[in-house]
Design a protein around this motif. Structure first.
Motif, short mmCIF file in Angstrom:
data_model
loop_
_atom_site.label_atom_id
_atom_site.label_comp_id
_atom_site.label_asym_id
_atom_site.label_seq_id
_atom_site.Cartn_x
_atom_site.Cartn_y
_atom_site.Cartn_z
N GLU A 1 -100.28 -14.78 61.30
CA GLU A 1 -99.87 -16.18 61.15
C GLU A 1 -100.75 -16.90 60.14
O GLU A 1 -100.28 -17.69 59.32
N LEU A 2 -102.05 -16.62 60.19
CA LEU A 2 -102.97 -17.22 59.21
C LEU A 2 -102.61 -16.78 57.80
O LEU A 2 -102.55 -17.60 56.88
N LEU A 3 -102.39 -15.49 57.63
CA LEU A 3 -102.04 -14.99 56.29
C LEU A 3 -100.73 -15.57 55.79
O LEU A 3 -100.55 -15.77 54.59
N GLY A 4 -99.83 -15.86 56.71
CA GLY A 4 -98.52 -16.34 56.32
C GLY A 4 -98.43 -17.83 56.10
O GLY A 4 -97.38 -18.34 55.67
N GLU A 5 -99.50 -18.57 56.39
CA GLU A 5 -99.45 -20.02 56.19
C GLU A 5 -99.29 -20.35 54.71
O GLU A 5 -99.82 -19.66 53.83
N LYS A 6 -98.59 -21.44 54.44
CA LYS A 6 -98.38 -21.87 53.07
C LYS A 6 -99.68 -22.37 52.46
O LYS A 6 -100.58 -22.81 53.15
N GLY A 7 -99.75 -22.31 51.15
CA GLY A 7 -100.92 -22.81 50.45
C GLY A 7 -101.77 -21.68 49.90
O GLY A 7 -101.70 -20.53 50.36
#
Length: 626
Positions: A537-543
């Motif tokens: 989920e962290l890796l997939g966050e935008k930005g």
């Protein structure tokens, strides 16, 4: 019609939303208000979680949503106001004015509450106001470390004396020898303070007193000593302190801490009301203990007063004394309702930590970074987080949060009514203690103070930055947490809930061995998959994300995925060494069963302890000067 006033702060009342044919939402507040709203209006109302003016709510929502959604919302707002014979604003800032008019209408319908009304009792309930109380005991837990204990204890004594306060100092000791007691006798000659000691002899004497009240000896001995088989008994010492201080507000700390008070680099006077799942503490990282101390100057404050400002108090009484409206944007409706009805009460108050972080997994820090902090992170600073354990871990404002997992390096506790026991053996019993409070005391609250104390183990430790999870044993704490999580929101009081959880653990402790082993494997697999999901989920966050950051996270994911494929040993080396080859499952299951029995008996133990204390007897005995 009442004029909209920009200086008044409102938020949505605690309410549930029910879908109606996909076009409408039925809003049902906890105090009985019911209103049917178009979906777009209901979504806008749900956005209004912070105390703010109608205009601020409207403008911030319009900035968040896309233009296509704005047009639909404004159309719904016009139709909604017309249906209620309300005025339709026509002005340059018509969009915000239109939504403000909607909020004004909803406030009159009872779906929004003004901050002043929230703090002053508009949401009435069966709760009561706080009673002023003082912290009367300071406790320290230790074993075979008088050279570490005495400087720590002296720092707390000095703070109390310099603040003009009085308190009873209690040392709970798991040592088998007399070194700690002898050191305390020497210390007693230097300080004219009430100093009490609870060693093996004192605990056994208290067991005898409780046994005469009808409590089985085997239950008591497990609660204080575990099975006397070599496992560390940190939780047993905590249980002894709970029994000794029943009926009091108290403060407890580890023996390698110092009463050196500091505050984080930035502070915020606003009080934050958090959700139970939030990570509320922030991290500041240092290369060494010396750097940490230099950059965090000592503050001369009365430690006990810092805790007494919140400990044992109703949350709304705390909020009323604040100069600014509370930050409630992340609070759940249930928590807001409990606060408004004077049922939410602070049971635990926790200091921040300066010094050794006491954390095993350095990658926990990545979950506390904001997206902006992550984007601007330098590789050298990132690596520092994983090579040095020297941190400040603290909130930068007073945070009030529903009771959940915790770290008990230093904390205040309201023990005037029964709190649940700790698992007497192994580490991480503090996190289970916190979760048991949250599970058994429905409106229990933890208060995180923006004041840090020093955690100063004599040997400065470091993380291994290259470490990946090669083994992932399941601990009894993890197993018991999982068992408790199956049952929430039961309509029982705290005594009934503690016994209920005890009965469920006894059931699991009596499962056929293979069924129990399979359950352990499922729980361990679930925890591993949970880590994989969280890191992905962290890796997939935008930005944007720095490459070194992504590489470290991916390495951790790869390590956990390897655990899934290879299924490493289920038990820790410590349990294997105690149980012997092939006896691990039986031993583990026995611990679960024994803790279930302790929970089942705990209300009766608490009642017997009160009777003994009313007779003038404590577990710990006074120390006389050498």
């Amino acid at each position: 019609m009442e004029e909209i006033r920009a200086d008044k702060s409102y938020r949505i009342v605690p309410a549930q939303q029910f879908d109606l044919l996909g076009m409408y939402k039925m809003i049902l507040s906890t105090h009985g208000t019911m209103e049917r709203l178009p979906n777009s209006i209901a979504e806008f109302l749900s956005h209004c979680r912070q105390f703010s003016s109608f205009e601020s709510h409207s403008k911030s929502y319009l900035e968040e949503i896309p233009a296509s959604k704005t047009l639909k919302l404004l159309g719904s707002a016009i139709s909604f106001l017309r249906s209620g014979n309300r005025r339709i604003p026509v002005s340059r800032g018509m969009s915000a004015d239109l939504l403000s008019e909607v909020l004004d209408y909803l406030a009159k319908k009872g779906l929004m509450i003004k901050c002043e009304d929230f703090l002053n009792g508009e949401m009435k309930g069966p709760g009561s106001s706080s009673k002023e109380a003082l912290v009367t005991s300071i406790g320290t837990t230790t074993k075979d470390s008088p050279e570490i204990l005495i400087p720590s204890l002296e720092s707390y004594v000095n703070n109390v004396l310099q603040s003009g306060r009085k308190a009873r100092f209690v040392v709970m000791d798991d040592s088998l020898g007399s070194g700690t007691e002898n050191a305390l006798k020497e210390m007693r000659g230097k300080f004219d303070v009430p100093l009490f000691y609870g060693g093996r002899k004192q605990k056994e004497q208290f067991v005898t007193r409780l046994e005469k009240k009808g409590i089985p000896k085997r239950i008591l001995e497990f609660g204080l000593f575990g099975n006397d088989d070599g496992l560390p008994t940190y939780g047993g010492n905590r249980n002894a302190f709970l029994l000794d201080t029943a009926g009091e507000l108290s403060f407890c700390c580890d023996h390698d801490t110092r009463c050196r008070i500091s505050k984080p680099p930035t502070t915020n006077p606003q009080i934050k009301i958090a959700s139970a799942s939030q990570e509320v503490q922030k991290f500041w990282h240092f290369e060494s203990r010396e750097d940490a101390l230099t950059e965090s100057p000592e503050q001369k404050r009365d430690l006990l007063s810092l805790h007494e400002e919140v400990l044992g108090k109703n949350v709304r009484d705390i909020l009323r004394k604040s100069q600014a409206p509370p930050d409630v944007r992340d609070a759940t409706s249930r928590f807001i309702d409990a606060i408004g009805k004077d049922r939410a009460k602070v049971l635990i108050s926790l200091n921040g930590l300066l010094g050794d972080s006491a954390m095993r997994n350095p990658l926990s820090f990545v979950f506390s970074d904001t997206k902006k902090e992550r984007e601007n992170l330098r590789e050298a600073d990132f690596n520092l987080r994983f090579t040095s354990r020297e941190k400040m871990k603290s909130v930068d404002q007073l945070v009030l949060q529903p009771a959940n997992t915790m770290m008990t390096t230093f904390f205040g506790l309201d023990n005037r009514e029964m709190l649940p026991p700790s698992l007497p053996v192994l580490g991480e019993a503090d996190s289970l203690f916190g979760e048991l409070i949250g599970a058994s005391i429905k409106e229990g609250v933890f208060a995180y103070l923006p004041w840090a104390l020093l955690h100063a183990p004599p040997v400065q430790r470091s993380f291994d930055f290259e470490e990946t999870p090669e083994i992932f044993p399941l601990s009894p704490v993890d197993f018991i947490k999982d068992a408790i999580s199956e049952y929430r929101n039961l309509d029982l009081n705290r005594k009934e809930l503690i016994r209920f959880y005890g009965a469920r653990l006894v059931e699991k402790g009596k499962l056929p061995p293979q069924e129990f082993l399979n359950l352990m494997k499922r729980i361990r697999l679930g925890r591993i998959l949970g880590y994989i999901y969280a890191y992905n989920e962290l890796l997939g966050e935008k930005g944007p994300k720095p490459e070194f950051w992504k590489k470290a996270i991916q390495k951790r994911i790869d390590g956990f995925e390897k655990l899934v494929r290879e299924e490493p040993p289920l038990f820790s080396p410590l349990i294997e060494s105690i149980s012997g080859p092939g006896g691990e499952t039986k031993y583990f299951q026995k611990l679960v069963l024994q803790f279930g029995e302790l929970l089942d008996w705990w209300p009766a133990i608490a009642e017997a302890v009160r009777e003994i204390k009313n007779e003038g007897n404590y577990l710990a005995e006074p120390i006389r000067a050498a």
